[in-house]
Scaffold this motif. Structure first.
Motif, PDB file in Angstrom:
ATOM      1  N   VAL A  17       0.848  -1.203   0.000  1.00  0.00           N
ATOM      2  CA  VAL A  17       0.000   0.000   0.000  1.00  0.00           C
ATOM      3  C   VAL A  17       0.881   1.250   0.000  1.00  0.00           C
ATOM      4  CG1 VAL A  17      -1.628   1.326   1.407  1.00  0.00           C
ATOM      5  CG2 VAL A  17      -1.999  -1.115   1.055  1.00  0.00           C
ATOM      6  N   GLY A  18       2.028   1.164   0.673  1.00  0.00           N
ATOM      7  CA  GLY A  18       2.948   2.297   0.694  1.00  0.00           C
ATOM      8  C   GLY A  18       2.578   3.288   1.774  1.00  0.00           C
ATOM      9  N   LYS A  19       3.079   4.493   1.617  1.00  0.00           N
ATOM     10  CA  LYS A  19       2.845   5.510   2.648  1.00  0.00           C
ATOM     11  C   LYS A  19       1.350   5.780   2.786  1.00  0.00           C
ATOM     12  CE  LYS A  19       7.150   7.418   3.558  1.00  0.00           C
ATOM     13  NZ  LYS A  19       7.694   6.057   3.730  1.00  0.00           N
ATOM     14  N   SER A  20       0.886   5.650   4.012  1.00  0.00           N
ATOM     15  CA  SER A  20      -0.536   5.862   4.238  1.00  0.00           C
ATOM     16  C   SER A  20      -0.699   6.428   5.640  1.00  0.00           C
ATOM     17  CB  SER A  20      -1.281   4.534   4.090  1.00  0.00           C
ATOM     18  OG  SER A  20      -2.593   4.658   4.574  1.00  0.00           O
ATOM     19  N   THR A  21      -1.661   7.258   5.802  1.00  0.00           N
ATOM     20  CA  THR A  21      -1.886   7.887   7.104  1.00  0.00           C
ATOM     21  C   THR A  21      -2.145   6.834   8.171  1.00  0.00           C
ATOM     22  OG1 THR A  21      -3.220   9.326   5.745  1.00  0.00           O
ATOM     23  CG2 THR A  21      -3.095   9.862   8.090  1.00  0.00           C
ATOM     24  N   GLY A  22      -1.492   6.982   9.272  1.00  0.00           N
ATOM     25  CA  GLY A  22      -1.814   6.146  10.422  1.00  0.00           C
ATOM     26  C   GLY A  22      -1.209   4.760  10.396  1.00  0.00           C
ATOM     27  N   MET A  23      -0.339   4.465   9.433  1.00  0.00           N
ATOM     28  CA  MET A  23       0.290   3.139   9.422  1.00  0.00           C
ATOM     29  C   MET A  23       1.791   3.278   9.582  1.00  0.00           C
ATOM     30  SD  MET A  23      -1.675   0.437   7.102  1.00  0.00           S
ATOM     31  CE  MET A  23      -1.366   0.955   5.429  1.00  0.00           C
ATOM     32  N   GLN A  24       2.353   2.439  10.459  1.00  0.00           N
ATOM     33  CA  GLN A  24       3.802   2.416  10.638  1.00  0.00           C
ATOM     34  C   GLN A  24       4.242   0.964  10.551  1.00  0.00           C
ATOM     35  OE1 GLN A  24       5.225   3.525  14.531  1.00  0.00           O
ATOM     36  NE2 GLN A  24       7.330   3.768  13.836  1.00  0.00           N
ATOM     37  N   GLY A  25       5.112   0.679   9.611  1.00  0.00           N
ATOM     38  CA  GLY A  25       5.556  -0.699   9.436  1.00  0.00           C
ATOM     39  C   GLY A  25       6.602  -1.101  10.461  1.00  0.00           C
ATOM     40  N   LEU A  26       7.021  -2.338  10.397  1.00  0.00           N
ATOM     41  CA  LEU A  26       8.027  -2.848  11.332  1.00  0.00           C
ATOM     42  C   LEU A  26       9.450  -2.680  10.783  1.00  0.00           C
ATOM     43  CD1 LEU A  26       6.317  -6.080  12.782  1.00  0.00           C
ATOM     44  CD2 LEU A  26       6.794  -3.939  13.989  1.00  0.00           C
ATOM     45  N   LEU A  27       9.611  -1.748   9.823  1.00  0.00           N
ATOM     46  CA  LEU A  27      10.953  -1.458   9.328  1.00  0.00           C
ATOM     47  C   LEU A  27      11.773  -0.844  10.468  1.00  0.00           C
ATOM     48  CD1 LEU A  27      12.932  -1.176   6.896  1.00  0.00           C
ATOM     49  CD2 LEU A  27      11.975   1.080   6.529  1.00  0.00           C
ATOM     50  N   GLY A  28      12.879  -1.509  10.799  1.00  0.00           N
ATOM     51  CA  GLY A  28      13.717  -1.001  11.889  1.00  0.00           C
ATOM     52  C   GLY A  28      13.123  -1.231  13.269  1.00  0.00           C
ATOM     53  N   ARG A  29      12.068  -2.029  13.331  1.00  0.00           N
ATOM     54  CA  ARG A  29      11.442  -2.334  14.621  1.00  0.00           C
ATOM     55  C   ARG A  29      11.208  -3.839  14.682  1.00  0.00           C
ATOM     56  NH1 ARG A  29       6.300  -0.062  14.118  1.00  0.00           N
ATOM     57  NH2 ARG A  29       5.999   0.254  16.332  1.00  0.00           N
ATOM     58  N   LEU A  30      11.609  -4.426  15.778  1.00  0.00           N
ATOM     59  CA  LEU A  30      11.521  -5.886  15.933  1.00  0.00           C
ATOM     60  C   LEU A  30      10.399  -6.229  16.908  1.00  0.00           C
ATOM     61  CD1 LEU A  30      12.939  -8.721  15.471  1.00  0.00           C
ATOM     62  CD2 LEU A  30      14.246  -8.204  17.544  1.00  0.00           C
ATOM     63  N   TRP A  31       9.424  -6.974  16.395  1.00  0.00           N
ATOM     64  CA  TRP A  31       8.316  -7.454  17.237  1.00  0.00           C
ATOM     65  C   TRP A  31       8.725  -8.809  17.805  1.00  0.00           C
ATOM     66  CZ3 TRP A  31       5.376 -11.950  16.546  1.00  0.00           C
ATOM     67  CH2 TRP A  31       4.191 -12.051  17.300  1.00  0.00           C
ATOM     68  N   VAL A  32       8.638  -8.932  19.122  1.00  0.00           N
ATOM     69  CA  VAL A  32       9.015 -10.183  19.775  1.00  0.00           C
ATOM     70  C   VAL A  32       7.865 -10.624  20.662  1.00  0.00           C
ATOM     71  CG1 VAL A  32      10.712 -11.307  21.259  1.00  0.00           C
ATOM     72  CG2 VAL A  32      11.402  -9.366  19.878  1.00  0.00           C
ATOM     73  N   MET A  33       7.524 -11.890  20.558  1.00  0.00           N
ATOM     74  CA  MET A  33       6.398 -12.412  21.328  1.00  0.00           C
ATOM     75  C   MET A  33       6.847 -13.637  22.103  1.00  0.00           C
ATOM     76  SD  MET A  33       2.850 -12.601  21.505  1.00  0.00           S
ATOM     77  CE  MET A  33       1.835 -13.793  22.359  1.00  0.00           C
ATOM     78  N   ASP A  34       6.438 -13.710  23.373  1.00  0.00           N
ATOM     79  CA  ASP A  34       6.664 -14.915  24.159  1.00  0.00           C
ATOM     80  C   ASP A  34       5.293 -15.491  24.493  1.00  0.00           C
ATOM     81  OD1 ASP A  34       7.165 -16.878  26.035  1.00  0.00           O
ATOM     82  OD2 ASP A  34       8.877 -15.808  26.902  1.00  0.00           O
ATOM     83  N   ALA A  35       4.976 -16.620  23.882  1.00  0.00           N
ATOM     84  CA  ALA A  35       3.628 -17.182  24.050  1.00  0.00           C
ATOM     85  C   ALA A  35       3.419 -17.747  25.453  1.00  0.00           C
ATOM     86  CB  ALA A  35       3.374 -18.264  22.997  1.00  0.00           C
ATOM     87  N   ARG A  36       4.508 -17.939  26.212  1.00  0.00           N
ATOM     88  CA  ARG A  36       4.346 -18.494  27.562  1.00  0.00           C
ATOM     89  C   ARG A  36       3.571 -17.549  28.471  1.00  0.00           C
ATOM     90  NH1 ARG A  36      10.185 -20.827  26.795  1.00  0.00           N
ATOM     91  NH2 ARG A  36      10.401 -18.714  26.098  1.00  0.00           N
ATOM     92  N   ASP A  37       3.839 -16.243  28.346  1.00  0.00           N
ATOM     93  CA  ASP A  37       3.100 -15.304  29.187  1.00  0.00           C
ATOM     94  C   ASP A  37       2.259 -14.333  28.358  1.00  0.00           C
ATOM     95  OD1 ASP A  37       4.994 -13.670  28.121  1.00  0.00           O
ATOM     96  OD2 ASP A  37       5.979 -13.172  30.013  1.00  0.00           O
ATOM     97  N   GLY A  38       2.217 -14.538  27.026  1.00  0.00           N
ATOM     98  CA  GLY A  38       1.383 -13.689  26.176  1.00  0.00           C
ATOM     99  C   GLY A  38       1.903 -12.279  26.012  1.00  0.00           C
ATOM    100  N   GLN A  39       3.143 -12.039  26.420  1.00  0.00           N
ATOM    101  CA  GLN A  39       3.707 -10.686  26.331  1.00  0.00           C
ATOM    102  C   GLN A  39       4.370 -10.490  24.978  1.00  0.00           C
ATOM    103  OE1 GLN A  39       3.958  -8.263  28.868  1.00  0.00           O
ATOM    104  NE2 GLN A  39       4.264  -9.325  30.808  1.00  0.00           N
ATOM    105  N   SER A  40       4.101  -9.346  24.374  1.00  0.00           N
ATOM    106  CA  SER A  40       4.861  -8.999  23.178  1.00  0.00           C
ATOM    107  C   SER A  40       5.403  -7.596  23.350  1.00  0.00           C
ATOM    108  CB  SER A  40       3.983  -9.089  21.925  1.00  0.00           C
ATOM    109  OG  SER A  40       2.974  -8.125  21.975  1.00  0.00           O
ATOM    110  N   ARG A  41       6.501  -7.335  22.676  1.00  0.00           N
ATOM    111  CA  ARG A  41       7.065  -5.987  22.724  1.00  0.00           C
ATOM    112  C   ARG A  41       7.730  -5.678  21.396  1.00  0.00           C
ATOM    113  NH1 ARG A  41      12.476  -7.494  25.366  1.00  0.00           N
ATOM    114  NH2 ARG A  41      12.220  -9.706  25.220  1.00  0.00           N
ATOM    115  N   VAL A  42       7.926  -4.394  21.154  1.00  0.00           N
ATOM    116  CA  VAL A  42       8.561  -3.960  19.909  1.00  0.00           C
ATOM    117  C   VAL A  42       9.789  -3.150  20.288  1.00  0.00           C
ATOM    118  CG1 VAL A  42       8.297  -2.528  17.849  1.00  0.00           C
ATOM    119  CG2 VAL A  42       6.389  -3.926  18.628  1.00  0.00           C
ATOM    120  N   MET A  43      10.928  -3.534  19.739  1.00  0.00           N
ATOM    121  CA  MET A  43      12.134  -2.768  20.053  1.00  0.00           C
ATOM    122  C   MET A  43      12.813  -2.277  18.788  1.00  0.00           C
ATOM    123  SD  MET A  43      14.261  -5.870  21.718  1.00  0.00           S
ATOM    124  CE  MET A  43      13.264  -7.311  21.896  1.00  0.00           C
ATOM    125  N   ALA A  44      13.557  -1.208  18.934  1.00  0.00           N
ATOM    126  CA  ALA A  44      14.220  -0.613  17.772  1.00  0.00           C
ATOM    127  C   ALA A  44      15.418  -1.461  17.354  1.00  0.00           C
ATOM    128  CB  ALA A  44      14.673   0.802  18.111  1.00  0.00           C
TER     129      ALA A  44
END
Ligand SMILES: [Zn+2]
Length: 360
Positions: free
Chosen positions: A206-233
């Motif tokens: 879709v490309g540049k669009s209002t209100g959307m930020q991709g995970l470029l340069g951001r790492l989504w990490v999820m631990d299913a054991r406790d359901g916690q997810s976080r995003v780090m640079a």
């Protein structure tokens, strides 16, 4: 515009223009395993105009726990072909090309250059690093995903605009890194990870669009054991060995050829004089095995508690055929030269024995 996509293009973040760009999009999915099976139906459903899926594996029963594009009727079929059939049924308005092969140095350039976005759905580090390095060299965005046990990661790499895989992890892990089939994996977590990758692909198209930020340069990490997810640079490293040099200087490394040659039951029977090594665990072996086979549990081989018998050739088997690949790497380090793996494992052998006794 087709009402097939009505629920999607009424989203202000997408709109008719975004839908048109999705329709013009060409996406290469590397791997039709757990991640690929989760990514692909959402891309097809969203109307991505051209989808190519490359995988050299065949469907086996242990895949069905998480590879939801397949069912019992897909067993033994090439994954790329079975996945493409399902996707065409899901959306006949798009073009789907299956490639029943492994991504390698011969095909990677042509494949990357003919697609806009690459999704990594592979399950081995050799392929992951080949895809990631090639995406830097040929300037393509890569939607990266991994699942190990109960943990998952997703990010977007795009050289010139953000980091590459080697900025984050400079080297592929070495040694016998177990993949899903060996280490175990939570099917639903694979599904979630692939769905998130599909969202990132759609956003890139879709490309540049209002209100959307991709995970470029951001790492989504999820631990299913406790359901916690976080995003780090994740930052680009100026001294990165890959994206820190001119693209023309990047040397791609081939994923090593598998040391195991797969054979079917008929071929295995013809090797009656060869040692048969059963790499399943001791309780599995006790519950049934090929007569005359020697038990060499993979976990004990990996930990070094046991060594294989001296020799240079053997037939290895397990339950599905997957553990054999890791066992073969270890056997190779013990100077085994000719290692054959029984496709379909013990169930294939037993099914052949059953049909033989029924016929006679
Ligand atoms: Zn880099």
């Amino acid at each position: 515009m087709s009402d097939r996509y009505a629920k999607q293009f009424i989203l202000p973040e997408i709109g008719p223009d975004g839908q048109t760009r999705i329709g013009a999009g060409r996406v290469l999915c590397v791997g039709a395993g757990g991640l690929g099976c989760a990514v692909l139906p959402y891309l097809a459903g969203a109307g991505v105009g051209q989808i190519t899926v490359i995988d050299n594996d065949r469907v086996d029963r242990t895949n069905l726990q998480r590879q939801v594009l397949f069912g019992e009727s897909s067993l033994d079929r090439p994954k790329a072909v079975a996945a493409a059939d399902r996707l065409r049924d899901l959306n006949p308005d798009i073009s789907v090309d299956p490639i029943d092969a492994r991504l390698n140095l011969d095909n990677v350039e042509v494949l990357l250059k003919s697609h806009d976005v690459i999704v990594d759905g592979s399950d081995n580090y050799a392929t992951k690093y080949l895809v990631a390095d090639a995406c830097v060299k040929f300037n393509r965005p890569l939607v990266y995903g991994t699942v190990t046990g109960m943990e998952a990661m997703v990010t977007v790499f795009y050289a010139g605009q953000g980091p590459c895989l080697r900025c984050l992890f400079p080297k592929a892990p070495t040694g016998w890194v177990p993949n899903c089939a060996e280490a175990g994996v939570l099917g639903s977590l694979v599904g979630m990870t692939g769905s998130l990758q599909a969202s990132e692909v759609i956003k890139l198209l879709v490309g540049k669009s209002t209100g959307m930020q991709g995970l470029l340069g951001r790492l989504w990490v999820m631990d299913a054991r406790d359901g916690q997810s976080r995003v780090m640079a994740v930052r680009r490293r100026a001294d990165c060995g890959t994206c820190g040099q001119p693209p023309a200087d990047i040397v791609l490394q081939s994923a090593p050829r598998p040391v195991l040659r797969e054979i079917d039951v008929t071929e295995a029977r013809a090797l009656a004089g060869w040692p048969f090594l059963d790499v399943r665990e001791r309780d599995e072996f006790a519950a049934g095995h090929i007569p005359g086979a020697h038990n060499l549990p993979l976990s004990e081989l990996q930990s070094g508690r046991i060594s294989p018998p001296a020799g240079s050739r053997c037939v290895v088997y397990c339950e599905s055929g997957v553990r054999c690949h890791t066992a073969a790497e270890i056997l190779k380090s013990f100077d085994y030269q000719d290692i054959r793996g029984l496709r379909g494992g013990l169930p294939a052998w037993q099914a052949a024995a059953d049909s033989h006794s029924t016929q006679s």
